[in-house]
Scaffold this motif. Structure first.
Motif, PDB file in Angstrom:
ATOM      1  N   SER A   1      -0.017   4.463  -0.424  1.00 31.53           N
ATOM      2  CA  SER A   1      -0.566   5.607  -0.477  1.00 31.53           C
ATOM      3  C   SER A   1       0.445   6.694   0.281  1.00 31.53           C
ATOM      4  O   SER A   1       0.100   7.880  -0.066  1.00 31.53           O
ATOM      5  CB  SER A   1      -1.817   5.370   0.618  1.00 31.53           C
ATOM      6  OG  SER A   1      -1.477   4.899   1.945  1.00 31.53           O
TER       7      SER A   1
ATOM      8  N   ASP B   1       0.804  -1.322   0.025  1.00 37.87           N
ATOM      9  CA  ASP B   1      -0.143  -0.005  -0.103  1.00 37.87           C
ATOM     10  C   ASP B   1       1.012   1.061   0.015  1.00 37.87           C
ATOM     11  O   ASP B   1       1.035   1.690   0.907  1.00 37.87           O
ATOM     12  CB  ASP B   1      -0.623   0.266   1.279  1.00 37.87           C
ATOM     13  CG  ASP B   1      -1.678   1.340   1.312  1.00 37.87           C
ATOM     14  OD1 ASP B   1      -2.096   1.848   0.105  1.00 37.87           O
ATOM     15  OD2 ASP B   1      -2.133   1.656   2.349  1.00 37.87           O
TER      16      ASP B   1
ATOM     17  N   CYS C   1      -6.271   2.662  -2.678  1.00 31.17           N
ATOM     18  CA  CYS C   1      -5.880   3.569  -1.401  1.00 31.17           C
ATOM     19  C   CYS C   1      -6.974   3.965  -0.705  1.00 31.17           C
ATOM     20  O   CYS C   1      -7.969   4.777  -1.514  1.00 31.17           O
ATOM     21  CB  CYS C   1      -4.902   4.608  -1.793  1.00 31.17           C
ATOM     22  SG  CYS C   1      -3.378   4.494  -2.493  1.00 31.17           S
TER      23      CYS C   1
END
Length: 142
Positions: free
Chosen positions: A91, A89, A119
């Motif tokens: 993000s 992830d 996300c």
């Protein structure tokens, strides 16, 4: 690890098998560079599969650093795919993802979009703002 870049396919396959068995973080960057430098073939495909299924937490940072450094510019879309396939992830690096997605080809855009869609939260406001600016700039320049 030096045999990952060998011209002899048997040596490369042997190294890939060693990497598969040991499975530690020190193999990620050499494997990524070998993938970058190899022409399309079955061995490169196997390397890509290995890079896309790495579940080591430190691998995400290696992928991000490779994207930031520009040393893997010709495989940026692949790296975005590896990040997504491995379940990372990024993000906190959405600005980097959007920059690569908007400057690259269709495949880079699709890989970037796939990451963006997953996300759920972005904790750093400046990262989100930079990502929005990247997308707006790309739209304006079309």
């Amino acid at each position: 690890m030096k045999d990952l870049n060998s011209k002899d396919g048997k040596k490369v396959i042997s190294e890939l098998e060693r990497a598969d068995k040991t499975g530690d973080i020190k193999w990620v960057l050499p494997l990524l560079h070998a993938f970058r430098d190899r022409k399309e073939d079955e061995i490169r495909e196997r390397m890509g599969e290995m890079l896309a299924t790495i579940k080591l937490s430190g691998a995400e940072q290696i992928y991000i650093e490779a994207l930031e450094s520009g040393e893997c510019e010709n495989i940026e879309a692949d790296i975005l795919g590896f990040i997504w396939s491995a379940g990372f992830d990024p993000s906190n690096k959405l600005d980097l993802v959007t920059r690569i997605a908007t400057k690259g080809d269709f495949r880079a855009a699709m890989e970037g979009l796939t990451i963006i869609e997953q996300c759920e939260t972005i904790e750093e406001e400046h990262v989100l703002l930079e990502a929005i600016l990247n997308v707006r700039s790309a739209i304006d320049s079309c």
